[in-house]
Motif scaffolding. Structure first.
Motif, PDB file in Angstrom:
ATOM      1  N   GLU A  22      -0.766 -12.667   1.842  1.00  0.00           N
ATOM      2  CA  GLU A  22      -1.003 -12.277   2.904  1.00  0.00           C
ATOM      3  C   GLU A  22      -0.850 -13.121   3.866  1.00  0.00           C
ATOM      4  OE1 GLU A  22      -1.424  -8.526   3.621  1.00  0.00           O
ATOM      5  OE2 GLU A  22      -1.584  -8.355   1.102  1.00  0.00           O
ATOM      6  N   PRO A  50       1.871 -10.597  11.253  1.00  0.00           N
ATOM      7  CA  PRO A  50       2.817 -10.169  11.658  1.00  0.00           C
ATOM      8  C   PRO A  50       4.170  -8.791  11.327  1.00  0.00           C
ATOM      9  CG  PRO A  50       3.233 -11.379   9.893  1.00  0.00           C
ATOM     10  CD  PRO A  50       1.264 -12.007  10.364  1.00  0.00           C
ATOM     11  N   VAL A  51       2.766  -7.869  10.195  1.00  0.00           N
ATOM     12  CA  VAL A  51       2.917  -6.797   9.551  1.00  0.00           C
ATOM     13  C   VAL A  51       1.745  -5.823   9.591  1.00  0.00           C
ATOM     14  CG1 VAL A  51       4.958  -7.231   8.250  1.00  0.00           C
ATOM     15  CG2 VAL A  51       2.803  -7.318   7.634  1.00  0.00           C
ATOM     16  N   PRO A  52       1.675  -4.618   9.288  1.00  0.00           N
ATOM     17  CA  PRO A  52       0.459  -4.168   9.556  1.00  0.00           C
ATOM     18  C   PRO A  52      -0.370  -4.501   8.230  1.00  0.00           C
ATOM     19  CG  PRO A  52       2.034  -2.431   9.495  1.00  0.00           C
ATOM     20  CD  PRO A  52       2.756  -4.014   9.335  1.00  0.00           C
ATOM     21  N   SER A  54      -2.101  -4.802   4.627  1.00  0.00           N
ATOM     22  CA  SER A  54      -1.723  -3.830   3.684  1.00  0.00           C
ATOM     23  C   SER A  54      -3.041  -2.808   3.118  1.00  0.00           C
ATOM     24  CB  SER A  54      -1.241  -4.842   2.455  1.00  0.00           C
ATOM     25  OG  SER A  54      -2.418  -5.463   1.994  1.00  0.00           O
ATOM     26  N   LYS A  80      -4.590  -7.743  17.917  1.00  0.00           N
ATOM     27  CA  LYS A  80      -2.600  -7.478  17.501  1.00  0.00           C
ATOM     28  C   LYS A  80      -2.052  -6.981  19.684  1.00  0.00           C
ATOM     29  CE  LYS A  80      -2.614  -2.874  14.856  1.00  0.00           C
ATOM     30  NZ  LYS A  80      -3.306  -3.263  14.084  1.00  0.00           N
ATOM     31  N   VAL A  88       6.364 -15.705  13.141  1.00  0.00           N
ATOM     32  CA  VAL A  88       6.436 -15.657  12.348  1.00  0.00           C
ATOM     33  C   VAL A  88       6.610 -16.271  11.407  1.00  0.00           C
ATOM     34  CG1 VAL A  88       7.245 -14.303  10.181  1.00  0.00           C
ATOM     35  CG2 VAL A  88       7.254 -13.623  12.211  1.00  0.00           C
TER      36      VAL A  88
END
Length: 88
Positions: A22, A50-52, A54, A80, A88
């Motif tokens: 993660e 960088p991504v929602p 998990s 965010k 990233v």
């Protein structure tokens, strides 16, 4: 849990529960405490990803909170909203 050493304990516990990689970027008060030895107290760890986050990570955060008695929102990804650029 207010001291950054207690928050570090939460992160270590979280790390032990997560099997997949993660990516989280710590920001805010905890970042200052870790990078510069800041002594201002903080009650959570602000992160950006960088991504929602998990579902696995969210579940593990709740498990750590339940085990330790920490606030279930101890890992906070609300920062965010303040970032228009996230490397990233």
């Amino acid at each position: 849990m207010k001291k950054h050493s207690s928050l570090l304990f939460l992160l270590k516990d979280l790390d032990e529960r997560i099997e997949s990689e993660e990516l989280l970027i710590i920001c805010g008060g905890m970042a200052v405490a870790l990078a510069f030895g800041g002594t201002r107290r903080t009650i959570d760890i602000d992160v950006m990803a960088p991504v929602p986050l998990s579902e696995t990570l969210k579940k593990a955060v709740k498990e750590v909170a339940k085990k330790t008695g920490a606030n279930p929102e101890w890992l906070n990804d609300s920062a965010k909203g303040f970032s228009s650029y996230l490397p990233v």
